[in-house]
Design an enzyme around this catalytic site. Structure first.
Site, PDB file in Angstrom:
ATOM      1  N   CYS A 178      -7.235   6.635   5.010  1.00  0.00           N
ATOM      2  CA  CYS A 178      -7.059   6.720   3.552  1.00  0.00           C
ATOM      3  C   CYS A 178      -8.339   7.003   2.792  1.00  0.00           C
ATOM      4  CB  CYS A 178      -6.426   5.432   3.047  1.00  0.00           C
ATOM      5  SG  CYS A 178      -4.856   5.086   3.841  1.00  0.00           S
TER       6      CYS A 178
ATOM      7  N   PRO B 273     -22.119  -4.845   3.212  1.00  0.00           N
ATOM      8  CA  PRO B 273     -22.880  -3.732   3.763  1.00  0.00           C
ATOM      9  C   PRO B 273     -22.599  -3.566   5.252  1.00  0.00           C
ATOM     10  CG  PRO B 273     -24.296  -5.655   3.470  1.00  0.00           C
ATOM     11  CD  PRO B 273     -22.960  -6.025   2.916  1.00  0.00           C
TER      12      PRO B 273
ATOM     13  N   GLU C  42       1.502   3.277  -3.601  1.00  0.00           N
ATOM     14  CA  GLU C  42       1.483   2.115  -2.723  1.00  0.00           C
ATOM     15  C   GLU C  42       0.040   1.725  -2.462  1.00  0.00           C
ATOM     16  OE1 GLU C  42       4.006   0.281  -1.252  1.00  0.00           O
ATOM     17  OE2 GLU C  42       2.172  -0.841  -0.823  1.00  0.00           O
TER      18      GLU C  42
ATOM     19  N   LYS D 146      10.610   7.983  17.330  1.00  0.00           N
ATOM     20  CA  LYS D 146      10.176   6.895  16.441  1.00  0.00           C
ATOM     21  C   LYS D 146      11.386   6.134  15.894  1.00  0.00           C
ATOM     22  CE  LYS D 146       6.410   7.800  13.831  1.00  0.00           C
ATOM     23  NZ  LYS D 146       5.747   8.410  12.664  1.00  0.00           N
TER      24      LYS D 146
END
Ligand code: UGA
Length: 438
Positions: free
Chosen positions: A265, A257, A153, A36
């Site tokens: 999250c 809806p 955050e 990464k």
């Protein structure tokens, strides 16, 4: 200007590191994943986020942004260290898995030889900051000179750059005036735009984040519960939501809806909140979040039912065109994605499901190899018995119903996100269905 390190270069960390460098800070991004680090250092953002690749190039060219796997280098370099690693749901439990946060702090602390501020940004159970303060002071050669702060955050995937550069607010959870002053210095350009900063103690700052995500989840499940009521009464939740939204006290955002919330999250945060509140003896106060979670899960099952009803009761051998895989538009994230959950349940019920998503195909293929995939809406729709809209990408909203009707075997659509103009689709010959609408 303090020198910043950002530990963990996932979604949150990479965005934070890149934006802070663009804002003028010298930033060192740190990750244990060498691959990464290498990709970021060569100018490649390892996930889909509009606007971020351009900013990464700009930040690297400025010479202010570097990446490393070395915690020794981070300890040497940084004045303020942001911890941005993930806190996923622990397998087999509602609790958050704290191993990455704990490891990040434990790896960094032995390299802190001078006064420094360690700032947690990860979403964590209340009490984490107090626990980590002890840990960091025990392990750091600088001991009590090192302080801990919490700075949650609130960035949304798909809008991560704007949310970082121009946030609605900053929250500084601090234990001393010095920590507050350091955080103000680390956010000077953002504060200069007039961004409000709420200064709190550590526990309140931790709680702000989970309370915000729990509120958003509750709002979504509230309107989806109303959709269930509509289904029982023949009322139309679409019109209901619109009428509620004109009340400024209620507001229309997060009141759409449909298939409900997913992602890395909201679902895990409400579960971790329930778990932590129970540990703290205040479980009753947030017991309703279990209902919020259940309403949300029922939307997925109910969408599958709607598809089944629309094709006459039996899904076996039915060809389904599934539009969308990401948990929301403008993202390639498929963590707890309602779209893939529905596609996979339809397939298990005997349907043949072909999926198309504008950005999340690689991630979807990895997590759901049992589904088949096509390169475009038209390709997956060819000869389909039913079309199911599962993620409301702009390109799906803009589909011409007349053209699509010419591709499919049967013009039947379930609009899982209330994203289409029902009247227009019906006029083009489609049988149109959406949850909570007659
Ligand atoms: C969420 C919060 O919005 C951020 O403020 C927070 O920083 C972030 O979690 C986090 O904790 O890191 P995100 O997961 O990127 O951000 O996605 P949202 O835009 O909040 O959407 C969450 C889910 O709710 C999506 O699946 C979306 O489709 C769904 N949703 C949203 C609805 O079903 N109805 C709505 O009206 C709005």
């Amino acid at each position: 200007m303090p020198r910043l390190t950002v530990i963990g270069t996932g979604y949150l960390g990479a965005t934070h590191a890149i934006c802070m460098a663009v804002l003028g800070y010298e930033v060192l991004g740190v990750d244990v994943d060498a691959a990464k680090v290498e990709r970021l250092a060569s100018g490649e953002v390892p996930f889909f986020e509009p606007g971020l690749p351009e900013l990464l190039v700009k930040a690297l060219e400025s010479g202010r942004l570097r990446f490393t796997t070395s915690f020794a280098e981070a300890g040497e370099f940084g004045d303020v260290h942001f911890v941005c690693v993930g806190t996923p749901q622990r397998p087999g439990s509602y609790a958050a898995d704290m191993r990455y946060v704990d490891a990040a702090v434990a790896d960094l602390a032995p390299h802190l030889h001078r006064r420094a501020l360690v700032v947690g940004k990860s979403t964590v159970p209340i009490g984490t900051a107090a626990r980590l303060t002890e840990l960091v002071r025990r392990l750091a050669p600088a001991g009590d000179e090192v302080e801990l702060a919490w700075n949650p955050e609130f960035l949304r995937e798909g809008y991560a750059v704007d949310d970082t550069m121009k946030p609605d607010r900053l929250v500084f959870g601090v234990a001393s005036p010095w920590a507050q002053q350091r955080l103000r210095a680390a956010y000077a350009p953002v504060l200069a735009q007039g961004t409000p900063a709420v200064v709190t103690d550590l526990a309140t700052a931790e709680l702000v984040k989970v309370a915000a995500n729990a509120f958003l989840a509750t709002k979504i499940s509230y309107i989806n519960a109303m959709a269930e009521v509509c289904e029982g009464t023949g009322a139309d939740v679409h019109d209901l939501a619109q009428a509620l939204a004109y009340d400024n006290r209620i507001g229309g955002r997060f009141l759409k809806p449909g298939l409900g919330f997913g992602g890395g999250c909201l679902p895990k945060d409400i579960r971790a909140f329930l778990h932590r509140a129970e540990e703290l003896g205040v479980g009753q106060a947030v017991a309703f979040l279990r209902e919020v979670d259940d309403i949300n899960k029922r939307r997925r099952a109910r969408t599958v039912d709607l598809v089944r009803e629309l094709v006459g009761g039996d899904l076996s051998g039915v060809r389904v065109a599934a539009l969308g895989a990401a948990f929301k538009p403008n993202s390639d994230d498929v963590r707890d994605a309602p779209a893939l959950d529905v596609a996979s349940t339809l397939q298990q019920a005997g349907a043949t499901v072909r999926v198309f998503d504008p950005a999340a195909m690689d991630n979807a293929r990895r997590t759901h190899p049992e589904l088949s995939y096509g390169q475009s809406t038209m390709e997956v729709a060819r000869d389909a018995d039913v079309v199911v809209l599962l993620t409301e990408w702009a390109e799906f909203r803009e589909i011409d119903p007349v053209a699509l009707a010419g591709m499919v075997a049967h013009a039947r659509i379930v609009d899982g996100r209330h994203a289409l103009d029902a009247a227009r689709w019906r006029a083009a010959g489609w049988e149109y269905r959406a949850l909570g609408r007659p």
